[in-house]
Scaffold this active site. Structure first.
Site, PDB file in Angstrom:
ATOM      1  N   GLU A  58       0.816  -1.216   0.000  1.00 26.43           N
ATOM      2  CA  GLU A  58       0.000   0.000   0.000  1.00 26.43           C
ATOM      3  C   GLU A  58       0.850   1.267   0.000  1.00 26.43           C
ATOM      4  O   GLU A  58       0.500   2.248  -0.652  1.00 26.43           O
ATOM      5  CB  GLU A  58      -0.972   0.009   1.180  1.00 26.43           C
ATOM      6  CG  GLU A  58      -2.090  -1.016   1.080  1.00 26.43           C
ATOM      7  CD  GLU A  58      -2.993  -0.812  -0.130  1.00 26.43           C
ATOM      8  OE1 GLU A  58      -2.952   0.285  -0.732  1.00 26.43           O
ATOM      9  OE2 GLU A  58      -3.716  -1.748  -0.501  1.00 26.43           O
ATOM     10  N   TYR A 141      -6.214   6.796   4.088  1.00 26.36           N
ATOM     11  CA  TYR A 141      -6.394   5.726   3.110  1.00 26.36           C
ATOM     12  C   TYR A 141      -5.690   4.442   3.547  1.00 26.36           C
ATOM     13  O   TYR A 141      -6.291   3.356   3.607  1.00 26.36           O
ATOM     14  CB  TYR A 141      -5.878   6.136   1.710  1.00 26.36           C
ATOM     15  CG  TYR A 141      -5.705   4.914   0.863  1.00 26.36           C
ATOM     16  CD1 TYR A 141      -6.805   4.294   0.293  1.00 26.36           C
ATOM     17  CD2 TYR A 141      -4.454   4.295   0.730  1.00 26.36           C
ATOM     18  CE1 TYR A 141      -6.678   3.106  -0.413  1.00 26.36           C
ATOM     19  CE2 TYR A 141      -4.314   3.121   0.029  1.00 26.36           C
ATOM     20  CZ  TYR A 141      -5.425   2.530  -0.544  1.00 26.36           C
ATOM     21  OH  TYR A 141      -5.297   1.352  -1.212  1.00 26.36           O
ATOM     22  N   ASP A 159      -9.660   5.590  -2.211  1.00 26.72           N
ATOM     23  CA  ASP A 159      -8.565   6.062  -3.050  1.00 26.72           C
ATOM     24  C   ASP A 159      -9.139   6.656  -4.334  1.00 26.72           C
ATOM     25  O   ASP A 159     -10.345   6.877  -4.442  1.00 26.72           O
ATOM     26  CB  ASP A 159      -7.612   4.897  -3.359  1.00 26.72           C
ATOM     27  CG  ASP A 159      -8.277   3.863  -4.253  1.00 26.72           C
ATOM     28  OD1 ASP A 159      -9.523   3.823  -4.305  1.00 26.72           O
ATOM     29  OD2 ASP A 159      -7.567   3.100  -4.923  1.00 26.72           O
TER      30      ASP A 159
END
Length: 364
Positions: A58, A141, A159
């Site tokens: 991520e 996020y 996102d």
DNA sequence: GAGGCGTGGGT
DNA sequence: TACCCAAGCCT
């Protein structure tokens, strides 16, 4: 923000939800079960993803494409197989392995975060969004992504994919980035009652493969019947965005000092700011008005020759034009303060950003 | 909260 | 060519 799983049963006053909208989360999960992308950091269907794998991927995937990330992810995982190993690594080595991936503050924060997980959480990632959010480099996020994907917690990692999908489902006319809060509120109304990790990844897959920025493949979309943008006939119009400012051009001169033994003079950039902590060939400042008095910025006295060459590079907020001055120096020449001589065989261990790789093409 | 912060690929 | 775009975070 906390929102009801189903606004029809639990009305919220935060955002008006169109009564006709029925974007069934199960339809997306069913689509995901049939079309999920196989990615290196994903667990097998029905399995729980390793939090470290989710974390590493991520961070790398922030503003960066899957194709670009894949080899870096494989290299990092092989080199540092768990969060404890990454925490033990030297920052310089992390930066050198991150070189070329961009947004270098991510690498510094990745390393700091690994150390924080070891020191504050006994080497195990917390499952709660709030605790994750408190770690360096982990924003709203990424906290939601780890909580949902690695721990199957109810969270919405909103996102760019989510924003695009939601903007289209509800035909949101308000422009980004101002519309962000509204899009997030609408996104929360979509959440299922279970399988939060799968749902999060399904939204990303949908945005990456069908609900794409240009020419979305609406015919294949599990939500085609309820999508307001498709009903309007111009789904690619969403999300509406405000125009970005023009990008100026900055100019400078890079000094390529070459020692007779093949070594090149380099230095490290300040830890913060542009290319923070990365290695570079010394240069004049990069300014819109150009380099000014070039020789005054040379790292050492030498017979500098201006090459008939310009390195161009596009940064996120400005374009760079870098002229090259080159000088050849004796093998025993000492490095000035704050500089060091590096042979090409040692370039691999340096943290050269892409723009400096371009400059180093001119060492021959 | 608006701007700083990389890079490579696509059109 | 000159944009636009990609699983954002920090200040």
């Amino acid at each position: 923000m906390v929102a009801a799983a189903n606004p029809a049963r639990h009305p919220t006053h935060a955002v008006p939800v169109p009564a006709a909208a029925s974007h069934d989360p199960q339809a997306l999960l069913d689509w995901y079960d049939r079309h999920r992308r196989r990615l290196p950091w994903r667990a097998e269907p029905g399995q729980t993803a390793d939090p470290y794998h989710v974390f590493l991927s991520e961070i790398m995937l922030q503003q960066t494409t899957v194709v670009t990330v894949a080899p870096y992810y494989a290299d990092f995982l092989a080199r540092w197989p768990d969060v404890a190993a990454l925490a033990r690594a030297r920052l310089e080595e992390v930066l050198s392995r991150w070189a070329g991936l961009g947004y270098y503050a991510r690498a510094r924060n990745l390393h700091a975060c690994a150390r924080a997980v070891v020191e504050r959480h006994d080497g195990r990632f917390p499952a709660e969004e709030a605790a994750l959010r408190a770690l360096p480099g982990i924003g709203p996020y990424t906290a939601a992504a780890i909580a949902s994907i690695a721990f199957d917690r109810r969270a919405a990692p909103v996102d760019g994919n989510w924003e695009r999908v939601v903007a289209r489902l509800f035909a949101v006319e308000e422009a980004l980035p101002k519309a962000r809060a509204k899009l997030r509120a609408l996104a929360l109304t979509l959440l299922p009652d279970a399988r939060f990790g799968d749902f999060a990844q399904a939204m990303m897959d949908l945005g990456a493969t069908l609900c794409t920025p240009r020419k979305p493949a609406c015919a294949l979309c599990p939500w085609r019947e309820s999508c307001a943008a498709r009903a309007d006939g111009a789904p690619e119009r969403y999300p509406v965005k405000t125009a970005k400012a023009a990008r100026p051009t900055r100019r400078g001169i890079a000094f390529l000092a070459l020692r007779a033994d093949g070594a090149v003079l380099v230095r490290s950039r300040p830890e913060k700011g542009l290319l923070g902590g990365m290695s570079e060939v010394p240069s004049t400042p990069w300014e819109v008005d150009g380099p000014g008095h070039v020789a005054a910025h040379a790292p050492l006295q030498a017979d500098w020759k201006a090459l008939n060459a310009t390195v161009t590079h596009a940064f996120s907020h400005f374009a760079l034009e870098l002229g090259i001055w080159r000088a050849r120096l004796p093998a025993k020449m000492a490095a000035p303060a704050g500089h060091r001589w590096v042979r090409p065989a040692q370039f691999e261990a340096e943290a050269f950003p892409s723009v400096m790789v371009k400059v180093l093409e001119y060492i021959d």
